[in-house]
Design a protein around this motif. Structure first.
Motif, short mmCIF file in Angstrom:
data_model
loop_
_atom_site.label_atom_id
_atom_site.label_comp_id
_atom_site.label_asym_id
_atom_site.label_seq_id
_atom_site.Cartn_x
_atom_site.Cartn_y
_atom_site.Cartn_z
N MET A 1 13.38 23.88 0.02
CA MET A 1 12.38 25.01 -0.26
C MET A 1 13.23 26.11 -0.43
SD MET A 1 9.29 26.51 0.28
CE MET A 1 8.45 25.20 1.30
N SER A 2 12.78 26.92 -1.58
CA SER A 2 13.41 28.38 -2.14
C SER A 2 12.32 29.23 -2.07
CB SER A 2 13.90 28.06 -3.67
OG SER A 2 14.92 27.05 -3.55
N ARG A 3 12.84 30.58 -1.86
CA ARG A 3 11.95 31.48 -2.01
C ARG A 3 12.19 32.34 -3.27
NH1 ARG A 3 10.04 33.50 3.01
NH2 ARG A 3 11.36 32.78 4.80
N PHE A 24 6.40 29.82 -11.11
CA PHE A 24 7.01 29.40 -9.72
C PHE A 24 5.73 28.58 -8.85
CE2 PHE A 24 10.47 31.88 -10.90
CZ PHE A 24 11.42 31.00 -11.06
N SER A 25 4.53 29.18 -8.80
CA SER A 25 3.40 28.55 -8.23
C SER A 25 3.09 27.16 -8.68
CB SER A 25 2.26 29.34 -8.25
OG SER A 25 1.25 28.88 -7.48
N ASN A 28 5.75 24.87 -7.89
CA ASN A 28 5.69 24.18 -6.52
C ASN A 28 4.38 23.14 -6.24
OD1 ASN A 28 5.69 25.02 -3.36
ND2 ASN A 28 3.33 25.02 -3.89
N ASP A 29 3.18 23.31 -7.25
CA ASP A 29 2.22 22.44 -7.27
C ASP A 29 2.88 21.16 -7.81
OD1 ASP A 29 0.42 24.48 -6.53
OD2 ASP A 29 -0.23 24.89 -8.66
N TRP A 32 7.95 21.08 -6.66
CA TRP A 32 9.24 21.71 -6.42
C TRP A 32 8.89 23.11 -5.60
CZ3 TRP A 32 13.27 19.01 -7.72
CH2 TRP A 32 13.26 18.26 -8.77
N PRO A 33 9.16 22.76 -4.35
CA PRO A 33 8.68 23.85 -3.23
C PRO A 33 9.19 25.35 -3.41
CG PRO A 33 9.56 21.93 -2.00
CD PRO A 33 9.84 21.68 -3.54
N TYR A 34 8.42 26.32 -3.71
CA TYR A 34 9.01 27.86 -3.85
C TYR A 34 7.90 28.59 -2.91
CZ TYR A 34 11.98 26.86 -7.45
OH TYR A 34 13.30 26.76 -8.21
N THR A 35 8.40 29.30 -2.18
CA THR A 35 7.57 30.30 -1.30
C THR A 35 7.69 31.65 -1.89
OG1 THR A 35 7.73 29.05 0.67
CG2 THR A 35 7.03 31.09 1.06
#
Length: 303
Positions: A1-3, A24-25, A28-29, A32-35
């Motif tokens: 998970m990356s911010r 980046f959203s 994530n979909d 590749w997790p991005y917050t």
């Protein structure tokens, strides 16, 4: 998970925020997790387009895998406070990446991150950026430039391009291509001559068979890929694969795979990997091939 932390300055442009945020959203979909996080020096930030944005005034904890993006704004310089500029410097010093869109380069300059580095910004304020930061190497009329984890872009729609570039360097060209297709971005655009990606340069054609071949090469570029395998995957003869691929891209499939390997190796070397590690990671049997390729394509000062 990356911010992905967006630093919002008053009178920020919505597209400078929304374009990279959407990239980046979508990543994530795709797994590749991005917050996302939105920070500012006040809880509500005015935008040029009239829609106010809500932001946190407390920064989240960051690791070197996290990104900070400074979108651009309109009007006179609105300097960030000393504490905010310190945050930008410290993140970069810890090994993190800091990026800007349009006038956001000014914040990077005030943080001292442009000194001695190549950078760019919107063509209407390039001369002003060079005047304010004489130690910076301003590249004019470029969409984006990356130099030692400091990434700057021209602004507006190029914020999408620079975000796709960051996805490419982190997760490879196939993932970036998936994101681009999901966003209905027909073609990646080149950043600068020094930062041209093989996927950017040779994906502007409309031959779907060649796109399928490129997809296969991009997902398995570290492996040995005989022409017979590409032919079987596309239902074409080996001769047809070579003919179609060369006509669409100007390269043979092997040359395309080699370009991908070299681009990935350059990224690894830029992150501190040894030549031996970089060569092994991208599929070269030893460092001699990597060194020969770099000698042909990389300026001596950058080797």
């Amino acid at each position: 998970m990356s911010r992905v932390v967006f630093l919002l300055i008053p009178q920020v442009h919505l597209l400078d925020v929304a374009g990279p945020a959407q990239v980046f959203s979508t990543a994530n979909d795709l797994g590749w997790p991005y917050t996302p996080a939105y920070v500012a020096e006040a809880g509500e930030v005015a935008t040029v387009q009239g829609l106010p944005l809500q932001a946190e005034i407390t920064w989240p904890p960051l690791t070197p895998d996290d990104l900070i993006i400074v979108p651009g704004w309109r009007g006179p310089t609105r300097p960030a406070g000393k504490q905010t500029l310190r945050r930008l410097r410290e993140h970069h010093e810890s090994g993190g990446t800091v990026a800007s869109v349009c006038a956001g380069a000014d914040a990077l300059g005030r943080a001292g991150l442009l000194d001695g580095r190549r950078c760019t910004t919107h063509h209407t304020v390039q001369d002003e950026l060079a005047r304010l930061y004489p130690q910076a190497k301003v590249v004019k009329d470029a969409l984006y430039v990356e130099d030692d984890r400091v990434v700057t872009s021209a602004g507006v729609a190029s914020g999408i391009d620079v975000a796709l570039h960051l996805v490419t360097t982190r997760h490879g060209p196939y993932t970036a291509g998936q994101v681009a297709r999901a966003l209905l971005v027909h073609t990646h655009r080149d950043g600068t001559a020094e930062q041209i990606s093989p996927m950017v340069r040779w994906r502007s054609h409309v031959d779907e068979t060649v796109h399928r071949i490129q997809d296969l090469i991009e997902t398995r570029f570290t492996e040995r890929l005989p022409l017979s395998l590409l032919a079987e995957a596309t239902g074409c003869s080996e001769r047809t694969v070579t003919r179609l691929f060369t006509r669409a891209t100007g390269l043979t499939p092997l040359a395309y795979q080699t370009a991908l390997r070299l681009e990935r190796a350059e990224h690894l070397l830029g992150r501190g990997a040894t030549a031996e590690v970089a060569a092994r990671e991208v599929g070269f049997e030893d460092t001699r091939m990597l060194r020969r390729l770099r000698a042909r394509t990389v300026p001596p000062a950058d080797r």
